[in-house]
Motif scaffolding. Structure first.
Motif, mmCIF file in Angstrom:
data_model
loop_
_atom_site.group_PDB
_atom_site.id
_atom_site.type_symbol
_atom_site.label_atom_id
_atom_site.label_comp_id
_atom_site.label_asym_id
_atom_site.label_seq_id
_atom_site.Cartn_x
_atom_site.Cartn_y
_atom_site.Cartn_z
ATOM 1 N N VAL A 125 0.840 -1.200 0.000
ATOM 2 C CA VAL A 125 0.000 0.000 0.000
ATOM 3 C C VAL A 125 0.876 1.252 0.000
ATOM 4 O O VAL A 125 0.637 2.197 -0.767
ATOM 5 N N LYS A 126 1.895 1.272 0.834
ATOM 6 C CA LYS A 126 2.790 2.443 0.886
ATOM 7 C C LYS A 126 3.497 2.653 -0.448
ATOM 8 O O LYS A 126 3.631 3.790 -0.916
ATOM 9 N N ASP A 127 3.927 1.569 -1.079
ATOM 10 C CA ASP A 127 4.590 1.680 -2.377
ATOM 11 C C ASP A 127 3.612 2.200 -3.432
ATOM 12 O O ASP A 127 3.966 3.067 -4.239
ATOM 13 N N GLN A 128 2.393 1.690 -3.439
ATOM 14 C CA GLN A 128 1.395 2.143 -4.412
ATOM 15 C C GLN A 128 1.109 3.633 -4.250
ATOM 16 O O GLN A 128 1.008 4.366 -5.239
ATOM 17 N N MET A 129 0.980 4.089 -3.009
ATOM 18 C CA MET A 129 0.679 5.503 -2.773
ATOM 19 C C MET A 129 1.878 6.386 -3.112
ATOM 20 O O MET A 129 1.711 7.475 -3.667
ATOM 21 N N HIS A 189 4.599 5.631 -5.191
ATOM 22 C CA HIS A 189 5.224 5.519 -6.511
ATOM 23 C C HIS A 189 4.272 5.271 -7.673
ATOM 24 O O HIS A 189 4.685 5.304 -8.827
ATOM 25 N N GLN A 190 3.006 4.960 -7.388
ATOM 26 C CA GLN A 190 2.081 4.624 -8.468
ATOM 27 C C GLN A 190 0.844 5.519 -8.482
ATOM 28 O O GLN A 190 -0.130 5.216 -9.162
ATOM 29 N N ASN A 191 0.868 6.599 -7.712
ATOM 30 C CA ASN A 191 -0.213 7.583 -7.705
ATOM 31 C C ASN A 191 -1.549 7.029 -7.206
ATOM 32 O O ASN A 191 -2.611 7.524 -7.557
ATOM 33 N N TYR A 192 -1.509 5.953 -6.402
ATOM 34 C CA TYR A 192 -2.744 5.399 -5.849
ATOM 35 C C TYR A 192 -3.308 6.324 -4.782
ATOM 36 O O TYR A 192 -2.552 6.927 -4.007
ATOM 37 N N ARG A 193 -4.625 6.371 -4.735
ATOM 38 C CA ARG A 193 -5.353 7.060 -3.670
ATOM 39 C C ARG A 193 -6.271 6.026 -3.030
ATOM 40 O O ARG A 193 -7.050 5.377 -3.723
ATOM 41 N N TYR A 194 -6.152 5.911 -1.740
ATOM 42 C CA TYR A 194 -7.019 5.012 -0.989
ATOM 43 C C TYR A 194 -7.926 5.831 -0.093
ATOM 44 O O TYR A 194 -7.501 6.830 0.497
ATOM 45 N N ALA A 229 -6.203 4.810 -9.159
ATOM 46 C CA ALA A 229 -5.022 5.533 -9.615
ATOM 47 C C ALA A 229 -5.301 6.151 -10.978
ATOM 48 O O ALA A 229 -5.540 5.431 -11.940
ATOM 49 N N PRO A 230 -5.295 7.487 -11.052
ATOM 50 C CA PRO A 230 -5.459 8.123 -12.358
ATOM 51 C C PRO A 230 -4.193 7.956 -13.193
ATOM 52 O O PRO A 230 -3.084 7.997 -12.663
ATOM 53 N N ARG A 231 -4.405 7.714 -14.464
ATOM 54 C CA ARG A 231 -3.299 7.607 -15.425
ATOM 55 C C ARG A 231 -2.277 6.537 -15.032
ATOM 56 O O ARG A 231 -1.090 6.685 -15.253
ATOM 57 N N GLN A 256 -1.828 5.469 -18.845
ATOM 58 C CA GLN A 256 -3.101 5.405 -19.566
ATOM 59 C C GLN A 256 -3.962 6.632 -19.238
ATOM 60 O O GLN A 256 -3.943 7.125 -18.120
ATOM 61 N N GLU A 257 -4.715 7.086 -20.209
ATOM 62 C CA GLU A 257 -5.623 8.215 -20.002
ATOM 63 C C GLU A 257 -6.966 7.720 -19.471
ATOM 64 O O GLU A 257 -8.005 7.859 -20.131
ATOM 65 N N GLU A 258 -6.913 7.111 -18.303
ATOM 66 C CA GLU A 258 -8.093 6.558 -17.659
ATOM 67 C C GLU A 258 -7.807 6.417 -16.167
ATOM 68 O O GLU A 258 -6.663 6.505 -15.734
ATOM 69 N N MET A 259 -8.862 6.205 -15.418
ATOM 70 C CA MET A 259 -8.719 5.909 -13.994
ATOM 71 C C MET A 259 -8.674 4.393 -13.863
ATOM 72 O O MET A 259 -9.495 3.698 -14.458
ATOM 73 N N TYR A 260 -7.700 3.894 -13.100
ATOM 74 C CA TYR A 260 -7.663 2.467 -12.799
ATOM 75 C C TYR A 260 -8.293 2.280 -11.430
ATOM 76 O O TYR A 260 -7.776 2.766 -10.422
#
Length: 169
Positions: A52-56, A58-63, A79-81, A85-89
């Motif tokens: 979770v810490k890595d995603q937030m 380095h990968q622009n994740y929002r929890y 995670a936007p983009r 990608q031009e989309e929300m994941y």
């Protein structure tokens, strides 16, 4: 009427709560449909403290933790983009079983859609295990369409066998 609130995850205490919810929901959801050991492997890889810490970071994740009448009910992560990608994941939508059918999932989808629009994105993409029929039907209910089937090697002899679903906003 139920009171649903969201807290953006920023503190260690919130990460601990998110990971505890993930542990419970993932085991309830995936133990019946995955090989022995895969659920714990995936939790460590995708929903542990370090993941979770890595995603937030380095990968622009929002929890966001969801609260139902003041009690933690689940969480959503997106995670936007993601990967350019031009989309929300929409990576995570998990709800404790006792909190189902009270509007929390609908509010989670609304939050993800609002954040996608703020980012100027016109679609949301997610993956769902092919055997997770409950989640698949929920995503369809909220307007997601299957666009492809994918198998991903996640290491240690485990594979994620998923449908990719997309919603146009």
């Amino acid at each position: 009427m139920k009171n649903i609130q969201f807290e953006r995850v920023t503190s260690q205490e919130q990460i601990d709560t998110l990971c505890a919810i993930a542990y419970q929901v993932w085991h309830e959801t995936f133990d019946p449909i995955l090989p022995p050991g895969q659920t714990d492997y995936m939790i460590d890889k995708f929903q542990s403290d370090h993941a979770v810490k890595d995603q937030m970071a380095h990968q622009n994740y929002r929890y966001y933790l969801a609260k139902l009448d003041g009690e933690y009910a689940g969480f959503v992560g997106f995670a936007p983009r993601c990967q350019g990608q031009e989309e929300m994941y929409l990576s995570k939508v998990y709800l404790l079983s006792q909190c189902r059918h009270q509007g929390v999932v609908k509010a989670m989808f609304q939050l993800a859609e609002e954040e996608a629009v703020k980012e100027g994105l016109s679609k949301i993409r997610l993956t769902v295990n092919k055997k997770n029929l409950h989640a698949f039907k929920v995503y369809e209910h909220y307007g997601y369409k299957t666009v492809e089937a994918v198998e991903s090697d996640i290491g240690s002899g485990y594979v994620m066998d998923d449908f990719v679903m997309v919603k146009q906003l």
